[in-house]
Design a protein around this motif. Structure first.
Motif, PDB file in Angstrom:
ATOM      1  N   LEU A   9       2.189   2.190  -3.392  1.00 33.42           N
ATOM      2  CA  LEU A   9       1.199   2.767  -4.302  1.00 33.42           C
ATOM      3  C   LEU A   9       0.932   4.242  -4.039  1.00 33.42           C
ATOM      4  O   LEU A   9       0.553   4.984  -4.959  1.00 33.42           O
ATOM      5  CB  LEU A   9      -0.116   1.978  -4.206  1.00 33.42           C
ATOM      6  N   VAL A  46       0.842  -1.198   0.000  1.00 39.45           N
ATOM      7  CA  VAL A  46       0.000   0.000   0.000  1.00 39.45           C
ATOM      8  C   VAL A  46       0.880   1.250   0.000  1.00 39.45           C
ATOM      9  O   VAL A  46       0.622   2.216  -0.735  1.00 39.45           O
ATOM     10  CB  VAL A  46      -0.952   0.010   1.203  1.00 39.45           C
ATOM     11  N   MET A  63       0.033   1.110   8.961  1.00 39.02           N
ATOM     12  CA  MET A  63      -0.278   1.992   7.844  1.00 39.02           C
ATOM     13  C   MET A  63      -0.273   3.457   8.264  1.00 39.02           C
ATOM     14  O   MET A  63       0.139   4.329   7.484  1.00 39.02           O
ATOM     15  CB  MET A  63      -1.622   1.634   7.221  1.00 39.02           C
TER      16      MET A  63
END
Length: 424
Positions: free
Chosen positions: A283, A280, A333
């Motif tokens: 990206l 993630v 994250m």
């Protein structure tokens, strides 16, 4: 953007990915090979010794940045990129075939140290050469976007190393990974480096370098000239790197061990969780890079510095007691989104500060000095503080470094509008 320019950016990025894959295989596979080189002590002690060798590789990076930065400024960005991948191939191959401590005693960790020193030389030169190459190849309006692919490939290298680890864990199992499976990662890195060598030989040189090379009288690239003629920029690179590199290695490299060694997840789950999170993160790098083309580089750096200062401690403390994979993923994250404010654009910021004749060295050497002090030692500091019973001091340490760099971000000029990259 022309097809030729795009081909060179993609080719340069692919090579950078393999370089960083080779570098990160060491960290990703450390849980399995630590015992082969350092058989004495518990898991934390073995990882501590392995982390010390990881830091030794970083010690060589300023030397590599100095020598190969000058080489890239004098012989060309393409020549610097080709030399760096050659050295990385040699280091990976040495580790892949190195005998264990049980077979040859102290010769085994000695080979490991020498191999990591060679890889450190390689990566010290790679960062400056690749950052300069991508920045000079990109068109003016999208330099933030295209230069963000340096960290796309840095993260991609780490992600590929973790992905290979996950696949091998499934295919081979714990016992085989512990015995010999870890060698596959280093062997794969050596083979890929050979492929990249030929890719890089086919790249075009940048217009910035060709314009400098065409001049009959060229100003020399040297460490003396860098710190004499551009002291403000050189020390600014070191200041803005300190918090960024420490946070990056804390949130990516160390978190894999933290999830297994502190949170209590098994090694396979920790590896899978970090693989997904890094995918993630990869990206969102171009998104942040493109945002910097619109709003400027400085706001993103300030975002990183402010959030890392405030939220690093609570994220790590919460992760200590997390047992849910989704909850751990969400916290990881949060950390990776914060540091994206730094990772996505730090290469272009540095490149925009220096004139072409000394750009590769100016990007590489101050960064490498800060990196060896704050980035290469981050995992060792974390494991040492855990070993002496003060693990949370590490969270404070990372927060303090982010706060230090935040001061630099607030005071720096907006490099998007003051860029010294003059060629399109």
């Amino acid at each position: 953007m022309s097809r030729s320019r795009l081909k060179n950016i993609v080719g340069g990025s692919a090579g950078n990915l393999v370089e960083w894959f080779d570098w990160y295989v060491y960290s990703a596979f450390a849980l399995y090979f630590a015992h082969a080189f350092f058989p004495k002590g518990d898991q934390t002690a073995q990882l501590l010794q392995t982390a010390a060798v990881f830091a030794v590789g970083f010690v060589m990076r300023p030397i590599g940045a100095w020598l190969m930065g000058i080489y890239a400024d004098h012989k060309g960005r393409k020549a610097g990129l080709t030399l760096s991948v050659t050295l990385m191939c040699v280091g990976s191959l040495m580790i892949a075939v190195a005998p264990s401590y049980a077979d040859v005693g102290l010769v085994s960790p000695t080979i490991l140290v020498v191999a990591r020193m060679i890889q450190g030389l390689s990566l010290g030169g790679e960062y400056g050469s690749s950052a300069t190459y991508l920045s000079e190849m990109a068109d003016r309006e999208r330099r933030g976007f295209w230069s963000s692919f340096q960290y796309v490939t840095i993260i991609g290298g780490q992600l590929t190393a973790l992905a290979l680890l996950v696949v091998l864990q499934v295919l081979l199992g714990e016992d085989a990974m512990q015995a010999w499976g870890w060698r596959i990662g280093f062997a794969a890195g050596a083979v890929l480096a050979v492929v990249v060598f030929f890719i890089r030989r086919g790249l075009d040189e940048t217009a910035s370098y060709e314009n400098i090379a065409a001049k009959t009288e060229r100003r020399k690239s040297s460490a003396l000239n860098l710190f004499r003629d551009h002291p403000r920029e050189a020390f600014l690179v070191m200041a803005l790197t300190a918090g960024g590199t420490a946070s990056f290695y804390a949130y990516t490299i160390y978190l894999q061990k933290f999830l297994a060694n502190t949170s209590g997840f098994d090694r396979a789950t920790a590896s899978q969780l970090m693989t997904a999170a890094l995918a993630v993160m990869l990206l969102i790098q171009p998104i942040a890079g493109r945002l910097s083309d619109k709003v400027g580089r400085r706001p993103l750096m300030i975002f990183f510095g402010a959030t890392a200062t405030v939220f690093t401690y609570p994220i790590f403390v919460t992760l200590e007691g997390v047992r849910s994979v989704p909850a751990a993923f969400a916290l990881v994250m949060c950390a990776l989104v914060m540091v994206t404010g730094y990772t996505s654009i730090n290469a272009i910021i540095k490149a925009e500060m220096f004139p072409a004749h000394i750009r590769a060295l100016g990007v590489a050497l101050p960064f490498a000095i800060a990196n060896v002090i704050f980035g290469g030692t981050a995992e060792y500091v974390a494991l040492y503080l855990k070993d002496i019973g003060h693990e949370r001091w590490f969270y404070i340490y990372i927060s303090a470094l982010a706060a230090f760099s935040l001061v630099a971000y607030v005071r720096m000029r907006e490099t998007k509008t003051s860029s010294l990259i003059l060629e399109d």
